[in-house]
Motif scaffolding. Structure first.
Motif, PDB file in Angstrom:
ATOM      1  N   ILE A   1       0.840  -1.195   0.000  1.00  0.00           N
ATOM      2  CA  ILE A   1       0.000   0.000   0.000  1.00  0.00           C
ATOM      3  C   ILE A   1       0.878   1.250   0.000  1.00  0.00           C
ATOM      4  N   ARG A   2       1.900   1.243   0.841  1.00  0.00           N
ATOM      5  CA  ARG A   2       2.787   2.399   0.917  1.00  0.00           C
ATOM      6  C   ARG A   2       3.446   2.664  -0.442  1.00  0.00           C
ATOM      7  N   LYS A   3       3.922   1.609  -1.064  1.00  0.00           N
ATOM      8  CA  LYS A   3       4.599   1.774  -2.352  1.00  0.00           C
ATOM      9  C   LYS A   3       3.653   2.320  -3.414  1.00  0.00           C
ATOM     10  N   ALA A   4       2.428   1.818  -3.422  1.00  0.00           N
ATOM     11  CA  ALA A   4       1.452   2.290  -4.416  1.00  0.00           C
ATOM     12  C   ALA A   4       1.161   3.774  -4.233  1.00  0.00           C
ATOM     13  N   HIS A   5       1.006   4.186  -2.968  1.00  0.00           N
ATOM     14  CA  HIS A   5       0.730   5.600  -2.706  1.00  0.00           C
ATOM     15  C   HIS A   5       1.926   6.471  -3.085  1.00  0.00           C
ATOM     16  N   ILE A   6       3.126   6.026  -2.755  1.00  0.00           N
ATOM     17  CA  ILE A   6       4.317   6.806  -3.099  1.00  0.00           C
ATOM     18  C   ILE A   6       4.460   6.932  -4.612  1.00  0.00           C
ATOM     19  N   ASP A   7       4.154   5.871  -5.338  1.00  0.00           N
ATOM     20  CA  ASP A   7       4.243   5.927  -6.799  1.00  0.00           C
ATOM     21  C   ASP A   7       3.301   6.981  -7.371  1.00  0.00           C
ATOM     22  N   VAL A   8       2.075   7.038  -6.840  1.00  0.00           N
ATOM     23  CA  VAL A   8       1.109   8.034  -7.319  1.00  0.00           C
ATOM     24  C   VAL A   8       1.566   9.434  -6.939  1.00  0.00           C
ATOM     25  N   ILE A   9       2.024   9.600  -5.702  1.00  0.00           N
ATOM     26  CA  ILE A   9       2.484  10.905  -5.232  1.00  0.00           C
ATOM     27  C   ILE A   9       3.664  11.393  -6.069  1.00  0.00           C
ATOM     28  N   ARG A  10       4.621  10.495  -6.316  1.00  0.00           N
ATOM     29  CA  ARG A  10       5.785  10.869  -7.132  1.00  0.00           C
ATOM     30  C   ARG A  10       5.340  11.286  -8.536  1.00  0.00           C
ATOM     31  N   GLU A  11       4.477  10.495  -9.136  1.00  0.00           N
ATOM     32  CA  GLU A  11       4.030  10.788 -10.502  1.00  0.00           C
ATOM     33  C   GLU A  11       3.381  12.167 -10.589  1.00  0.00           C
ATOM     34  N   GLU A  12       2.546  12.514  -9.597  1.00  0.00           N
ATOM     35  CA  GLU A  12       1.833  13.791  -9.647  1.00  0.00           C
ATOM     36  C   GLU A  12       2.774  14.968  -9.405  1.00  0.00           C
ATOM     37  N   PHE A  13       3.633  14.862  -8.404  1.00  0.00           N
ATOM     38  CA  PHE A  13       4.498  16.000  -8.089  1.00  0.00           C
ATOM     39  C   PHE A  13       5.635  16.154  -9.092  1.00  0.00           C
TER      40      PHE A  13
END
Length: 295
Positions: A97-109
């Motif tokens: 879950i943490r990795k999935a959220h970080i991937d989305v956060i990285r992609e957006e920022f």
């Protein structure tokens, strides 16, 4: 909250002052969707510098550090390289879950040019990011308070308005508060703490408590920040007791209906006015109009 069985704190830096608008616009949908599950802290480079040393360790000139000299004075003494804003975040839960959220956060920022994501293990031992790990895990950490030592005999008050989580509101607040800090000769330490649909803009005002001039300027600046902020639609969620009457008066909608409502509750529950009279600008009928308000 229940034990999330894992958490990961990290930071993202941004290179330009003008990135503020896009950063906040990017944060809002991620917060509302709970992809960023805890309150992110967006700090200006000056606020960040204040936990790495006092003012003299950066600048021995008169007055606050000029913003047009941050590249020459502040950036070389920070380990992050060139940046203007730093965003602290944390995600929780199992690793997948943490990795999935970080991937989305990285992609957006990373749509903002120059954005850079860093994990605690990739930072120096004295990095403030390592202290944020404790804070986001619910463990008290006093490193946050190092900014009080920015000036000799450091003490502080805070300008703490709330606004919608929009880039427009963030820029409007930033420009106003920076201008007034420059007027009164104080370094500007802003942190935007973003909830789901509201944003706390917490500005630490550091002054020398043994200097009458420093205290006078800090008081005058706070009064102007409160009044100018109210004109822009900003209401504070906390303040020093010296400014509580002024802040309460900024909630002036409908001929001060909010204060009238508070006073009615005060008179009903505490008719003798013995419980913290005047707290938050609520005096009740016994003390109201007796010249006790701080104006």
């Amino acid at each position: 909250m229940p034990n999330p069985k894992g958490h990961q704190t990290f930071q993202i830096t941004f290179e330009k002052e003008d990135d503020l608008y896009e950063i906040v616009e990017t944060i809002r949908p991620l917060r509302i969707r709970n992809i960023i599950p805890n309150v992110p802290h967006l700090r200006h480079i000056m606020q960040e510098a204040s936990v790495y040393g006092d003012r003299k360790s950066f600048w021995d000139g008169d007055g606050p550090i000029p913003h047009d000299m941050i590249d020459q004075i502040v950036v070389p003494k920070m380990w992050m390289g060139n940046f203007r804003w730093i965003l602290y975040l944390c995600v929780y839960g199992p690793e997948v879950i943490r990795k999935a959220h970080i991937d989305v956060i990285r992609e957006e920022f990373y749509k903002i040019p120059g954005a850079k994501l860093t994990f605690p293990d990739d930072t120096p031992a004295n990095s403030y990011l390592r202290s944020r790990v404790n804070i986001y895990a619910g463990v008290p950490d006093l490193r946050e308070l190092d900014w009080v030592m920015w000036l000799p005999n450091g003490s502080h008050t805070a300008f703490s308005p709330i606004s919608p989580t929009t880039g427009e509101d963030a820029v409007k607040q930033y420009e106003m508060t920076k201008r007034i800090h420059r007027k009164y000769g104080f370094d500007y330490f802003p942190t935007f703490c973003v909830g789901w649909r509201e944003m706390h803009h917490i500005v630490m005002v550091i002054y020398d408590r043994k200097s009458e001039d420093s205290k006078r300027r800090a008081t005058a600046m706070m009064k102007e920040l409160i009044s100018e902020g109210a004109k822009l639609g900003m209401g504070e969620y906390r303040t020093h007791i010296a400014f509580q009457d002024q802040v309460m008066k900024t909630y002036s909608y409908n001929d001060g209906a909010l204060l009238k409502f508070h006073d009615q509750i005060k008179d009903t529950l505490d008719p003798n006015g013995i419980m913290a009279p005047g707290r938050n600008g609520i005096w009740g009928s016994r003390w109201r109009g007796k010249g006790l308000e701080r104006t």
